[in-house]
Scaffold this motif. Structure first.
Motif, mmCIF file in Angstrom:
data_model
loop_
_atom_site.group_PDB
_atom_site.id
_atom_site.type_symbol
_atom_site.label_atom_id
_atom_site.label_comp_id
_atom_site.label_asym_id
_atom_site.label_seq_id
_atom_site.Cartn_x
_atom_site.Cartn_y
_atom_site.Cartn_z
ATOM 1 N N GLU A 135 0.712 -1.142 -0.122
ATOM 2 C CA GLU A 135 -0.095 -0.200 0.024
ATOM 3 C C GLU A 135 0.754 1.290 0.026
ATOM 4 O O GLU A 135 0.625 2.288 -1.036
ATOM 5 C CB GLU A 135 -0.832 -0.099 1.202
ATOM 6 C CG GLU A 135 -1.617 1.160 1.297
ATOM 7 C CD GLU A 135 -2.700 1.055 2.661
ATOM 8 O OE1 GLU A 135 -3.105 2.054 3.081
ATOM 9 O OE2 GLU A 135 -2.979 0.103 2.980
ATOM 10 N N SER B 136 -6.799 -0.576 -1.314
ATOM 11 C CA SER B 136 -6.077 -1.337 -0.496
ATOM 12 C C SER B 136 -7.307 -2.157 0.641
ATOM 13 O O SER B 136 -7.168 -3.100 0.763
ATOM 14 C CB SER B 136 -5.160 -0.845 0.403
ATOM 15 O OG SER B 136 -4.099 -0.287 -0.613
ATOM 16 N N VAL C 251 -1.996 -2.348 -6.653
ATOM 17 C CA VAL C 251 -2.136 -2.873 -5.024
ATOM 18 C C VAL C 251 -3.118 -4.057 -4.984
ATOM 19 O O VAL C 251 -3.083 -5.084 -4.100
ATOM 20 C CB VAL C 251 -2.267 -1.730 -4.031
ATOM 21 C CG1 VAL C 251 -3.746 -1.317 -4.156
ATOM 22 C CG2 VAL C 251 -1.848 -2.470 -2.816
#
Length: 502
Positions: free
Chosen positions: A29, A54, A119
């Motif tokens: 992240e 995330s 991510v």
């Protein structure tokens, strides 16, 4: 007849998996913010997108991990999950760096998509691991609370450790690509080691997938790592805050353009520090020229260094001036020394650190000129744009000292009126320099706010600006009041600078 529950993992191994999986997600992240910055900037919207994506990956991954743990023996899923997480991590670099070239800009869909590429996949896979570990540690519902609480706290500690370690150590010591590839390698090694350890147990079920399928996954992971290592990067130097690149000007032998996060930031002529390429820098130079008689030394404070164009201009035009530059990025200062000819000394000093803190440490009434030119991508950092910050700047200026602040805005021009109103709430004498079409709201532009506690030298400033090739206007008095309208003053309690920027 009920089947026997899967045998529990050793507590130390379970704790290590919860700690490591959660920590890996937080490393991804934080690094994702640096990976996407060169393409879409480093703004509040970008940070919010990366954090939101995330959290979505963590939520969906935990849900899927819990479902799979109830349907299959989690022991046969843990090692593959680590290896899949390694593959997802490895392919992040090529996805972002090639995708980023197509998604450049700050449009919300592009920001969200690039954040997802950076991510979502590895965080989704790795977040499935903690629920599987919880399932393997539960032997009865009587201890469910204890097991879930213990592993949840361990996972949170892993996330905290990764956050602090990445922010304070890894980012300062390694390029983002090295962090990502190192994490992928650690996850892959962890998955292989865990698979080997579990297979020593004769009761352990076979890992899912045929040997051909596993070989294909390994190939994808290796290709992803290789493509990530050779994928194009827009950085000459990756500092703790910027992706920095210096480009030579083919039309001017000594010309150098400094780009931060792929946005033009400063222009330096190595052969002639008096040459000011950017129009807004020419306006600031005009302000500096009329603060005191020509050639007289001044005391100047610079909020933001960048390429040190204005400090070098003052050194050339006003020998003997005493200047202090507040620059957040120490690695950028070193790049300026190597590539842009920066020479510091008693007459031009640098304080590395946050400008707000640096201004509050300055003595009262110490400066003839304060230049504000600090940016996070295209917006002034919010804590440098408030009334309280303007009050601190006013405190450092002599009674007839001048504050010149660079601001960028785009139609519908919500930020620049608010920032001018904020400065005007502290300084009784304010002027605004900008092209006519920008003041009319037809185009985006730089704006330079000029402020003082004493009447501004408007006649001399106007004459100096008239010598610049591109015409500009100077708004003052009633015309400036009409331009501001009902713009709200920004304060430490309320300063939505990113949202106001068009």
């Amino acid at each position: 007849m009920e089947t026997a529950p899967p045998r529990a993992l050793p507590s130390v191994l379970a704790a290590a998996l919860a700690f490591g999986a959660s920590g890996a997600v937080l490393v991804l992240e934080i690094v994702a913010l640096r990976l996407v910055g060169p393409y879409v900037g480093v703004t509040l919207q970008v940070s919010s997108s990366v954090i939101g994506i995330s959290l979505a990956a963590i939520a969906y991954g935990a849900w899927l991990g819990g479902r799979l743990a109830d349907q299959y023996d989690p022991r046969m899923l843990l090692a593959p999950a680590l290896i899949l997480g390694a593959i997802g991590t490895a392919v992040t670099l090529p996805l972002v760096r090639w995708g980023g070239e197509l998604l450049r800009g700050g449009a919300a869909p592009a920001v969200l998509l690039l954040a997802a590429l950076a991510v979502f996949l590895p965080a989704f896979v790795l977040s499935a691991i903690p629920p599987m570990v919880v399932k393997l540690q539960l032997s009865s519902l009587r201890e469910a609370g204890t097991v879930v609480g213990r592993l949840s706290s361990i996972g949170t500690l892993g996330a905290i450790t990764a956050t602090l370690g990445t922010g304070f150590v890894f980012v300062a010591a390694m390029p983002s690509s090295a962090i990502v590839l190192s994490l992928a390698a650690l996850l892959a090694l962890g998955g292989l080691a865990l698979g080997w350890w579990l297979r020593r147990d004769e009761t352990h079920p076979d890992l899912p997938g045929s040997p051909r399928f596993r070989a294909m996954l390994a190939t994808i992971g290796l290709l992803g790592a290789g493509m990530g290592a050779i994928s194009p990067t827009p950085c000459d130097v990756e500092t703790a805050y910027h992706c920095a690149h210096v480009a030579a000007d083919p039309d001017r032998p000594g010309g150098r353009l400094l780009l931060l996060n792929s946005a033009p930031h400063s222009y330096v002529d190595l052969d002639d520090p008096r040459h000011l390429e950017f129009e807004y820098v020419q306006w600031i130079g005009a302000v500096a020229d009329v603060v005191r008689p020509a050639g007289a030394p001044i005391d100047a404070l610079h909020i933001g260094g960048g390429g040190f164009t204005v400090p070098n201009y003052l050194r050339a035009t006003r020998p003997g001036s005493d200047q202090l530059v507040l620059e957040l990025d120490g690695e950028l200062v070193e790049l300026d020394r190597r590539e842009l000819g920066l020479v510091t000394g008693p007459d031009l000093r640098v304080r590395v650190g946050d400008a707000r803190v640096g201004v509050t440490e300055r003595p009262a009434g110490a400066y003839d000129l304060v230049v504000g030119d600090a940016f996070g991508h295209q917006v002034v950092p919010w804590h440098l744009a408030t009334r309280e910050m303007a009050a601190e700047i006013s405190r450092t200026l002599r009674p007839d000292g001048v504050y010149a602040q660079n601001v960028i805005d785009y139609p519908p021009d919500l930020f620049i009126p608010a920032e001018v109103a904020t400065v005007a709430a502290v300084f009784p004498h304010v002027a605004l320099i900008a092209p006519a079409d920008a003041l009319a709201g037809d185009t985006g532009s730089n704006f330079v706010i000029v402020a003082s506690r004493s009447p501004l030298p408007l006649a001399a400033l106007g004459a100096r600006l008239a010598r610049i090739e591109e015409p500009v206007e100077v708004l003052t008095g009633a015309a400036l009041t009409r331009y501001l309208g009902d713009a709200r003053v920004l304060t430490d309690d309320y300063a939505p600078t990113d949202q106001l920027l068009g």
